[in-house]
Every structure is written in C-alpha cells, then in structure tokens.
Design a protein around this motif. Structure first.
Motif, PDB file in Angstrom:
ATOM      1  N   PHE A  18       0.950  -1.030   0.086  1.00  0.00           N
ATOM      2  CA  PHE A  18       0.181   0.021  -0.087  1.00  0.00           C
ATOM      3  C   PHE A  18       0.786   1.206   0.156  1.00  0.00           C
ATOM      4  O   PHE A  18       1.928   1.449   0.594  1.00  0.00           O
ATOM      5  N   SER A  19       0.426   2.351  -0.582  1.00  0.00           N
ATOM      6  CA  SER A  19       0.938   3.611  -0.532  1.00  0.00           C
ATOM      7  C   SER A  19       1.001   4.262   0.766  1.00  0.00           C
ATOM      8  O   SER A  19       0.193   4.051   1.584  1.00  0.00           O
ATOM      9  N   MET A  20       1.799   5.281   0.958  1.00  0.00           N
ATOM     10  CA  MET A  20       1.592   5.848   2.359  1.00  0.00           C
ATOM     11  C   MET A  20       0.254   6.411   2.723  1.00  0.00           C
ATOM     12  O   MET A  20      -0.227   6.470   3.714  1.00  0.00           O
ATOM     13  N   HIS A  21      -0.431   7.041   1.599  1.00  0.00           N
ATOM     14  CA  HIS A  21      -1.817   7.671   1.738  1.00  0.00           C
ATOM     15  C   HIS A  21      -2.749   6.530   2.243  1.00  0.00           C
ATOM     16  O   HIS A  21      -3.351   6.794   3.218  1.00  0.00           O
ATOM     17  N   THR A  22      -2.688   5.563   1.486  1.00  0.00           N
ATOM     18  CA  THR A  22      -3.670   4.471   1.929  1.00  0.00           C
ATOM     19  C   THR A  22      -3.338   3.818   3.310  1.00  0.00           C
ATOM     20  O   THR A  22      -4.439   3.499   4.083  1.00  0.00           O
ATOM     21  N   LYS A  23      -2.135   3.608   3.681  1.00  0.00           N
ATOM     22  CA  LYS A  23      -1.877   3.450   5.032  1.00  0.00           C
ATOM     23  C   LYS A  23      -2.351   4.315   6.044  1.00  0.00           C
ATOM     24  O   LYS A  23      -2.869   3.897   7.327  1.00  0.00           O
ATOM     25  N   VAL A  24      -2.036   5.616   5.743  1.00  0.00           N
ATOM     26  CA  VAL A  24      -2.383   6.766   6.904  1.00  0.00           C
ATOM     27  C   VAL A  24      -3.947   6.651   6.895  1.00  0.00           C
ATOM     28  O   VAL A  24      -4.472   6.596   8.201  1.00  0.00           O
ATOM     29  N   VAL A  25      -4.579   6.671   5.805  1.00  0.00           N
ATOM     30  CA  VAL A  25      -6.253   6.521   5.963  1.00  0.00           C
ATOM     31  C   VAL A  25      -6.667   5.549   6.737  1.00  0.00           C
ATOM     32  O   VAL A  25      -7.507   5.683   7.478  1.00  0.00           O
ATOM     33  N   LEU A  26      -6.246   4.236   6.422  1.00  0.00           N
ATOM     34  CA  LEU A  26      -6.925   3.089   7.021  1.00  0.00           C
ATOM     35  C   LEU A  26      -6.304   3.092   8.534  1.00  0.00           C
ATOM     36  O   LEU A  26      -7.226   2.782   9.257  1.00  0.00           O
ATOM     37  N   SER A  27      -5.002   3.168   8.733  1.00  0.00           N
ATOM     38  CA  SER A  27      -4.700   3.447  10.203  1.00  0.00           C
ATOM     39  C   SER A  27      -5.505   4.265  11.254  1.00  0.00           C
ATOM     40  O   SER A  27      -6.021   4.101  11.972  1.00  0.00           O
ATOM     41  N   VAL A  28      -5.502   5.632  10.484  1.00  0.00           N
ATOM     42  CA  VAL A  28      -6.390   6.796  11.172  1.00  0.00           C
ATOM     43  C   VAL A  28      -7.693   6.600  11.557  1.00  0.00           C
ATOM     44  O   VAL A  28      -8.474   6.485  12.489  1.00  0.00           O
ATOM     45  N   SER A  29      -8.361   5.887  10.437  1.00  0.00           N
ATOM     46  CA  SER A  29      -9.895   5.519  10.475  1.00  0.00           C
ATOM     47  C   SER A  29     -10.064   4.416  11.456  1.00  0.00           C
ATOM     48  O   SER A  29     -11.074   4.550  12.369  1.00  0.00           O
ATOM     49  N   ILE A  30      -9.008   3.323  11.492  1.00  0.00           N
ATOM     50  CA  ILE A  30      -9.497   2.262  12.302  1.00  0.00           C
ATOM     51  C   ILE A  30      -9.451   2.768  13.907  1.00  0.00           C
ATOM     52  O   ILE A  30     -10.240   2.525  14.700  1.00  0.00           O
ATOM     53  N   VAL A  31      -8.156   3.594  14.212  1.00  0.00           N
ATOM     54  CA  VAL A  31      -7.997   4.044  15.386  1.00  0.00           C
ATOM     55  C   VAL A  31      -8.987   5.002  15.683  1.00  0.00           C
ATOM     56  O   VAL A  31      -9.509   4.714  17.112  1.00  0.00           O
ATOM     57  N   LEU A  32      -9.504   5.748  15.122  1.00  0.00           N
ATOM     58  CA  LEU A  32     -10.777   6.634  15.547  1.00  0.00           C
ATOM     59  C   LEU A  32     -12.002   5.885  15.736  1.00  0.00           C
ATOM     60  O   LEU A  32     -12.751   6.174  16.690  1.00  0.00           O
ATOM     61  N   ILE A  33     -12.222   4.979  14.963  1.00  0.00           N
ATOM     62  CA  ILE A  33     -13.518   4.054  15.173  1.00  0.00           C
ATOM     63  C   ILE A  33     -13.312   3.351  16.581  1.00  0.00           C
ATOM     64  O   ILE A  33     -14.272   3.309  17.604  1.00  0.00           O
ATOM     65  N   ILE A  34     -12.239   2.579  16.756  1.00  0.00           N
ATOM     66  CA  ILE A  34     -12.110   2.078  17.945  1.00  0.00           C
ATOM     67  C   ILE A  34     -11.895   3.189  19.388  1.00  0.00           C
ATOM     68  O   ILE A  34     -12.611   2.959  20.422  1.00  0.00           O
ATOM     69  N   ALA A  35     -11.309   3.958  19.251  1.00  0.00           N
ATOM     70  CA  ALA A  35     -11.372   5.090  20.543  1.00  0.00           C
ATOM     71  C   ALA A  35     -12.579   5.794  20.434  1.00  0.00           C
ATOM     72  O   ALA A  35     -13.079   6.008  21.524  1.00  0.00           O
ATOM     73  N   GLY A  36     -13.468   6.010  19.427  1.00  0.00           N
ATOM     74  CA  GLY A  36     -14.600   6.604  19.517  1.00  0.00           C
ATOM     75  C   GLY A  36     -15.536   5.556  20.073  1.00  0.00           C
ATOM     76  O   GLY A  36     -16.673   5.858  21.016  1.00  0.00           O
ATOM     77  N   THR A  37     -15.545   4.357  19.691  1.00  0.00           N
ATOM     78  CA  THR A  37     -16.442   3.442  20.380  1.00  0.00           C
ATOM     79  C   THR A  37     -16.237   3.373  21.838  1.00  0.00           C
ATOM     80  O   THR A  37     -17.278   3.271  22.604  1.00  0.00           O
ATOM     81  N   LEU A  38     -14.950   3.275  22.525  1.00  0.00           N
ATOM     82  CA  LEU A  38     -14.619   3.140  23.854  1.00  0.00           C
ATOM     83  C   LEU A  38     -15.224   4.378  24.579  1.00  0.00           C
ATOM     84  O   LEU A  38     -15.819   4.359  25.601  1.00  0.00           O
ATOM     85  N   LEU A  39     -15.083   5.480  23.957  1.00  0.00           N
ATOM     86  CA  LEU A  39     -15.464   6.830  24.714  1.00  0.00           C
ATOM     87  C   LEU A  39     -16.732   6.918  24.640  1.00  0.00           C
ATOM     88  O   LEU A  39     -17.330   7.454  25.794  1.00  0.00           O
ATOM     89  N   ILE A  40     -17.461   6.816  23.544  1.00  0.00           N
ATOM     90  CA  ILE A  40     -19.057   6.481  23.646  1.00  0.00           C
ATOM     91  C   ILE A  40     -19.570   5.779  24.753  1.00  0.00           C
ATOM     92  O   ILE A  40     -20.477   5.994  25.409  1.00  0.00           O
TER      93      ILE A  40
END
Length: 432
Positions: free
Chosen positions: A223-245
């Motif tokens: 994967f390119s840097m862009h794809t890795k950044v998008v997937l990584s940040v998206s997954i981290v935000l989903i997990i963090a958001g789930t826990l905080l909510i």
C-alpha cells in the motif's frame, strides 16, 4: 456567459457547479408531484433539504418520509448520489457515456474535485468510481432488503433499501422511514447495523484507497503511504470513539460502535442524541470535525489532515523528522494541514456564535454540535434542526456548502494573483 465561465478558476467552477445543483434540486423538491398531498413545504426547507442532500449531510428541516412522495424521494436520492460522487465526476461520466472526450481542462477540474495530484488516467478513474459505487450500493441494497422486507411490502422494501444504501455509501444520513426516527427502530438489528457501517466506512475512505485495496489485494506492505495513513487513522478513530462513547453513554457496544462510525461522516443514528450527555456529544463533535478521508463522499478536515497535524506536533516536540510507514511526510503538508484546520475552526466557531445569537433558547453545546455536523457534512443533530429560524437555516446552508467544498477551496475563490516574484527579507518573530 460561456466565455466568462471558461475564464474562472477550477475552484470557482466546482463551487458554481455545486451551487447550481443545489438550486435545481430545491426546485425539483418544490414541485407539486414531489410533495405529499396535504403537506406544506416552504422554499427555505426545500433549499435546506437540497443543500443537505447535495452536500451529503443528512440534516433535515422536514422529514423526508413524511414530506415527499416516491418521486420526491427519488429526486432526493439522485441529489445525494450526485453530491456524493461530485458534480464534476458525474458530468465527466455523462460526457464519457455519450462518447465524447474529456479535455485537459475537464481532467484538471475532476482532479481538483477528487483531490488527485496526477492527471493521468482520469477518464479510466472516473469509470472505476461509477463501477465501484454501483457494486457497493447494489450489494448494500440487497443486504438491507433482507431487513426491510420484514416491515414493508416488497416494492416499498426495495425502494427503502436502495435509498438507504445510496445514503449510507455516500455518507449522507437521510432516511425515508418517517416520523423523524432515523434508524432508531433498528438499533438492535445486527445485519442493518453492520451493513450500514460497512457502506459508511468504504464510502468514507475514498475511491483511491478502495482502488488500491482491490488492486493490491490487501497486501499491507504494497500500500502507498496515503492508503496506510487513511486506513490506520480511520480504524484508530473508530476504536477510540467506540470506547469513549461507551464510557459516557448508556448504550450497547453495537450502538457505541455504530455511532463512532456514523459520526465521522454519515449522520445515521440508532439512539436519540438529544438524550446524550455533554461528554458524549463532545466525543461525537471531535469525530465529526475530523471527518472522512480525501477523495471520499465525506467531509470534515479529513483523516490525513489530522494525521499530518499530529506528526508535525510530534516532530516539533522531539526535534525529529516527520515520517511514517518508512516515508517522509511532504515538506509543505503540515503548513497546508494547519491552514485547513484553522479555517475549519474559524468557520465552526463563527457559525456557533452567530447561531447562539439568533437562537437564544438553544444551548451552546447544541449549537456547536449542529454547526460542526453541518461543516463535517455529517447530519447528526440533537433535535433542534426543524425548530431553527430562517436565519439559522440559511447559516447552516452556508456552513454545509463550505464543508462540502472544503475550507481551502472556499478561501481560494477570490484569489486572483498567480504568485509574487519579489519577497521581503525575513524578519524575526517569537513563537510560543
């Protein structure tokens, strides 16, 4: 008029395209055949709904299921589809479909609208966008149909399933179930929750990322840097958001996960947000502000912008080079990310301030949530949208428009000068 339009910058042409589509959409929604018998629809509400659809937001001044006929709902779904794909991409698709060639200026406009740096293979990319969208939306409709067929007659279930799939993939939180219920009746339906989240996720990561995932067959190292950044940040935000909510609200894990996914761009809700605590609303507000990814159907400052900001802060604190995934972050990326974030904060804070003045009975948290939702083209609301004054609705329309085009595009609309050849000597200024 044609010569005048040709002289305009790419950003202005995109802005005019969206504005014209919104106006045409408001007229279509005002047609007698679009509004149910006995229902009165004011033009400000039609304009608000059209803006929300084209900007793939989902904020509603009137309930789509109770207000519009089947034809009106079709118009609404069409506006969502055009807004999600982008006016320029749809225009290019029509040109290709009738056998015409897209000229260099057209390719440049498409690239600008889709946040693509390279102009090579633009027509092929547009075709892949349409094909990808069709596949995801048809699959989403099929799985959604297995749920809606249990509550509606077959023909009605088909219509609801198609509309829901289009709205979900294009990250627009519209529904046609009626009663301002959104997806609350299905808060415990595992199939619909998962299908909706999958559509939202892929619609929000961007067509470039989807294309790379398919072509590289999930090989992370390729994967390119862009794809890795998008997937990584998206997954981290989903997990963090789930826990905080889950920590702040009395909701199920599935409900927490659903809102973590939906709040970033889509705007679907399975719980009454008006009953959420300020802490829960603050979590959702941050997620809405960050939003989706570049080249997607969603809004916000974008996941990549958020990532670059964090890397810039880390670099300043540790005095190390900005790098990630064995790549160096581009030299001007942090500057651009900072500008986008500051403009976005300026729009949201100004909009919140104006709304509080015009709506003295609305709390600061509700106003901030509403304006952030409009800017992030999310569509979540604590329930104040339908009761807003005409002035506040016009304010939301402007904020949704800015959010869909992007703050940097809006800021550059009045920019005429190509560049300055002379520079003043650098001065000295203390920072921090």
């Amino acid at each position: 008029m044609f010569k005048l339009i040709k002289k305009q910058s790419t950003g202005r042409l995109i802005a005019m395209g969206f504005a014209l589509t919104i106006l045409l959409g408001s007229i279509l929604l005002m047609l007698p055949c679009s509004v149910k018998e006995g229902v009165t629809l004011h033009y400000i509400d039609a304009l608000y709904t059209s803006t929300s659809a084209v900007c793939v937001t989902g904020l509603i001044a009137v309930d789509a299921g109770d207000t519009f006929t089947s034809l009106g709902q079709f118009f609404l779904g069409f506006l969502i589809q055009v807004g999600g794909l982008g006016v320029t991409a749809v225009g290019a698709g029509v040109i290709v479909a009738i056998g015409k060639k897209v000229n260099f200026r057209g390719r440049n406009i498409i690239g600008e609208a889709m946040n693509i740096n390279s102009r090579k293979g633009m027509v092929k990319f547009v075709k892949s966008i349409f094909f990808t969208t069709l596949v995801f939306e048809l699959l989403g409709a099929v799985f959604s149909f297995t749920v809606f067929i249990q509550d509606y007659p077959p023909l009605k279930a088909v219509g609801v399933s198609l509309f829901h799939s289009v709205a979900a993939f294009n990250n627009s939180g519209f529904d046609i179930l009626g009663g301002m219920k959104n997806l609350i009746p299905y808060q415990h339906n595992v199939v619909l929750n998962i299908v909706t989240c999958v559509l939202i996720f892929f619609g929000g990561i961007g067509f470039l990322v989807i294309k790379e995932i398919l072509s590289k067959r999930l090989h992370w190292k390729k994967f390119s840097m862009h794809t890795k950044v998008v997937l990584s940040v998206s997954i981290v935000l989903i997990i963090a958001g789930t826990l905080l909510i889950k920590l702040t609200e009395d909701v199920t894990w599935m409900g927490s996960f659903f809102h973590s996914v939906s709040s970033r761009t889509a705007g679907f809700s399975t719980y009454q947000l008006g009953e959420f605590s300020d802490a829960g609303l603050l979590v959702l507000t941050v997620l809405m502000f960050i939003g989706a990814s570049p080249g997607s159907t969603g809004g916000g400052i974008k996941t990549s912008t958020f990532f670059v900001l964090l890397q810039g802060i880390k670099s300043s604190a540790t005095n190390k080079m900005e790098e990630a995934f064995h790549y160096a972050v581009p030299a001007n990326a942090f500057h651009k990310a900072a500008v986008i974030t500051l403009i976005a904060l300026g729009v949201i804070l100004s909009g919140t301030y104006i709304m509080i003045i015009m709506e003295p009975d609305v709390s600061t948290m509700d106003a901030l949530f509403e304006v952030t939702s409009a800017f992030g083209t999310v569509g979540l609301s604590t329930g104040i949208t339908s009761g807003l004054s005409v002035g506040s609705k016009l304010l939301s329309i402007i904020v949704m428009y800015i959010g869909r085009l992007g703050p940097l595009t809006i800021a550059s609309l009045w920019y005429f000068i190509k560049g300055e050849r002379t520079r003043y000597p650098e001065g000295n200024i203390s920072i921090g």
